[in-house]
Design an enzyme around this catalytic site. Structure first.
Site, short mmCIF file in Angstrom:
data_model
loop_
_atom_site.label_atom_id
_atom_site.label_comp_id
_atom_site.label_asym_id
_atom_site.label_seq_id
_atom_site.Cartn_x
_atom_site.Cartn_y
_atom_site.Cartn_z
N SER A 62 0.82 -1.22 0.00
CA SER A 62 0.00 0.00 0.00
C SER A 62 0.85 1.26 0.00
O SER A 62 1.99 1.24 0.44
CB SER A 62 -0.89 0.04 1.24
N1 SAH Z 1 0.38 -5.54 4.09
C1 SAH Z 1 1.13 -5.83 2.89
C2 SAH Z 1 0.34 -5.60 1.62
C3 SAH Z 1 -0.69 -6.60 1.43
S1 SAH Z 1 -1.31 -6.86 -0.19
C4 SAH Z 1 2.42 -5.07 2.83
O1 SAH Z 1 2.67 -4.24 3.69
O2 SAH Z 1 3.21 -5.34 1.92
C5 SAH Z 1 -2.54 -8.01 0.31
C6 SAH Z 1 -2.01 -9.37 0.68
O3 SAH Z 1 -3.10 -10.13 1.17
C7 SAH Z 1 -1.45 -10.15 -0.52
O4 SAH Z 1 -0.14 -10.55 -0.25
C8 SAH Z 1 -2.40 -11.35 -0.64
O5 SAH Z 1 -1.77 -12.52 -1.07
C9 SAH Z 1 -2.91 -11.47 0.79
N2 SAH Z 1 -4.16 -12.20 0.96
C10 SAH Z 1 -5.27 -12.18 0.19
N3 SAH Z 1 -6.22 -12.97 0.71
C11 SAH Z 1 -5.70 -13.50 1.87
C12 SAH Z 1 -6.19 -14.39 2.88
N4 SAH Z 1 -7.41 -14.93 2.83
N5 SAH Z 1 -5.37 -14.70 3.91
C13 SAH Z 1 -4.11 -14.18 4.00
N6 SAH Z 1 -3.61 -13.34 3.08
C14 SAH Z 1 -4.38 -13.00 2.03
#
Ligand code: SAH
Length: 214
Positions: A62
């Site tokens: 983000s």
């Molecule tokens: N917080 C992260 C950005 C996250 S992007 C950072 O600082 O870099 C969103 C993430 O959520 C992705 O890596 C995706 O694979 C994960 N995601 C999506 N659905 C999910 C689920 N059900 N459980 C765990 N992770 C999930």
């Protein structure tokens, strides 16, 4: 050529303080965590720009303002135990770990989780614990949590996350009928069966994929 420190100062001043991020603990954490260490080398020059960046596997980290905004919305104190859903690069987990006592973070994609773990270890963040799995089920082993943050967009608030929130706890989560456009919600657990929901702002996240997600 601007130095990393100079770019980080601009991020703090213009994108955070300039847009009403006020919690000193959040500002301190955002100043402390080297965001360039969480992106590919070729993107490092853009690490402090005010937009999201691609990580691997079609996922994104983000924009700094949103990380700061969500962290501030969690109203953390130094003794808090935090659950993050969506480890991604590990950046937000690192920021949370500078403010709270411990961070539990769940990622569904094994490759991302592994890379994040290595990076966080290398940077010396020892109060972050990672798990590979479906975060729509939370991480019951370490519940209840004082704060839960979901960094992917959900169709609704997953039941397990409400259940794993301690009394007085805050859950910050993007929820929306479209998988790429959401409203950021803060849910407070006032009592065992009493939850209060506030709408914070419009956001755009990659989808939360899982049993109680998309
Ligand atoms: N917080 C992260 C950005 C996250 S992007 C950072 O600082 O870099 C969103 C993430 O959520 C992705 O890596 C995706 O694979 C994960 N995601 C999506 N659905 C999910 C689920 N059900 N459980 C765990 N992770 C999930």
């Amino acid at each position: 050529m601007k130095t990393v420190n100079h770019r980080r100062d601009i991020m703090i001043r213009e994108h955070l303080l300039g847009r009403d991020i006020r919690d000193p603990a959040v500002i301190r954490a955002m100043r402390e965590v080297p965001r360039e260490a969480f992106v590919a080398d070729e993107l490092a020059a853009f690490a402090y720009d005010d937009h999201p960046l691609d990580i691997a596997e079609g996922q994104t980290i983000s924009q700094p303002y949103i990380v700061a905004y969500m962290t501030e919305a969690l109203e953390l104190s130094p003794t808090d135990r935090v659950l993050e859903i969506g480890t991604g690069s590990g950046y937000a987990a690192a920021v949370l770990s500078r403010i709270a006592a411990s961070v539990y973070t769940v990622e569904r994609l094994e490759g991302l989780a592994r890379a994040a773990r290595q990076r966080l270890e290398m940077l010396g963040y020892t109060n972050i614990h990672g798990h590979v799995g479906d975060g729509t089920c939370g991480w019951p082993d370490h519940a209840p949590y004082d704060a839960i943050v979901v960094t992917a967009g959900a169709p609704h608030v997953p039941k397990a996350l409400r259940e794993q929130l301690g009394i007085g706890g805050r859950l910050v989560i993007p929820v929306g009928a479209s998988s790429y456009l959401q409203l950021l919600l803060r849910v407070r657990r006032i009592a065992e069966q009493d939850f209060r929901t506030e709408e914070l702002c419009g956001v755009r996240f990659v989808p939360l994929i899982g049993a109680d997600g998309w």
